[in-house]
Design an enzyme around this catalytic site. Structure first.
Site, PDB file in Angstrom:
ATOM      1  N   CYS A  42      37.718   9.519  19.412  1.00  0.00           N
ATOM      2  CA  CYS A  42      37.036   8.692  18.411  1.00  0.00           C
ATOM      3  C   CYS A  42      35.517   8.820  18.537  1.00  0.00           C
ATOM      4  O   CYS A  42      34.926   8.323  19.510  1.00  0.00           O
ATOM      5  CB  CYS A  42      37.476   7.236  18.590  1.00  0.00           C
ATOM      6  N   CYS A  45      33.567   5.502  18.590  1.00  0.00           N
ATOM      7  CA  CYS A  45      33.727   4.821  19.883  1.00  0.00           C
ATOM      8  C   CYS A  45      32.652   5.270  20.860  1.00  0.00           C
ATOM      9  O   CYS A  45      32.110   4.467  21.634  1.00  0.00           O
ATOM     10  CB  CYS A  45      35.106   5.109  20.482  1.00  0.00           C
TER      11      CYS A  45
END
Length: 299
Positions: A42, A45
């Site tokens: 991700c 993230c």
């Protein structure tokens, strides 16, 4: 995730099914705790993580941070109704009180952490009242729980946690229409709050289970006649949940998983996760069943 921001002095704890209770539920009883759900693939993230670490470190111990890799802990993510990453929840006194999804600018993260930090001090009274309400709910004392949640709304009329508690009380007393009426009036900010999302999930499950309560005797007879009738066992679990026999309901799903965990595309495990999400991580039946589920899946 490596600590990339200069000046951050603490490294978040990595949380899994074995230490979620101690790090998040018990840990947030003394210090507000930020839980970041993330994944190695991700990109957002990787942007948000260092910012969270920096801002949490700047709180000088007023807030602590842990993180959950959803690839390795999909059961925790499912229980917390995490739909995408990054997702961040703030826990106080063992329950989610605020949260957001997606990468955020540092200013928004700082505002989130500042708000959370006050709940460990000035907000302690509200947190204690909400905790008392949750404890009463766990004992199915809906009248006492409603009193606590109404008191919490008196302290903070905008408290989503208190309103979510009222919804859960209505569900517990069988007033599904009343609970649905409250939810229908909510805007997206309220609906997406972790505490309210849990209440909405509880209502959806209660509505689903309501139609199964009348099948209790027939489902029990079918399971007694054939312990390997997993379809009947699934119906029995839902019917038991509908009448408040939560522990027994989860036991039947665990037995179904023991017999054939892949039956009907893991229907028993998915139903069990719905029960977990509806009752909450601190519920004694959930705690016991989660441990048994981990043993079944990973032994």
């Amino acid at each position: 995730m490596e600590q990339l921001i200069a000046g951050a002095t603490t490294t978040p704890v990595d949380v899994d099914v074995n230490n979620f209770m101690s790090e998040v539920i018990d840990g947030s009883a003394t210090t507000p705790t930020v839980v970041q759900f993330w994944a190695p693939w991700c990109g957002p993230c990787k942007q948000l993580g260092p910012v969270l670490e920096k801002v949490v470190a700047a709180s000088n111990g007023k807030v602590r941070m842990v993180r959950v890799n959803i690839d390795e802990n999909n059961e925790i993510a499912a229980q917390m109704r995490v739909q995408s990453v990054p997702t961040v929840y703030g826990f106080v006194e063992g329950k989610p009180v605020d949260g957001f999804s997606g990468a955020q600018p540092e200013s928004a993260v700082r505002q989130f952490i500042d708000k959370l930090s006050t709940m460990g001090g000035a907000g302690a009274d509200l947190a204690q009242v909400l905790e008392a309400g949750d404890a009463a709910l766990a004992e199915s004392d809906f009248a006492a729980a409603m009193t606590h949640f109404q008191q919490a709304m008196g302290i903070d009329p905008a408290s989503v946690g208190a309103l979510a508690g009222v919804v859960r009380c209505l569900i517990g007393t069988g007033d599904l229409e009343g609970a649905a009426e409250i939810i229908e009036q909510l805007n997206d900010d309220y609906r997406n709050d972790p505490a309210m999302a849990q209440a909405i999930g509880a209502l959806e499950l209660a509505q689903k289970a309501a139609g199964s309560a009348g099948e209790l005797d027939a489902a029990r007879a079918a399971v007694n006649a054939d312990a390997h009738d997993l379809d009947a066992r699934q119906s029995l679990a839902l019917a038991l949940f509908a009448v408040g026999e939560h522990g027994e309901a989860m036991s039947h799903l665990l037995e179904s998983i023991r017999i054939d965990k892949d039956w009907n595309e893991q229907a028993a495990r998915l139903q069990l996760l719905e029960f977990f999400a509806s009752l909450g991580a601190a519920n004694p039946d959930v705690i016991a069943s989660r441990r048994k589920l981990s043993t079944l899946l990973f032994s």
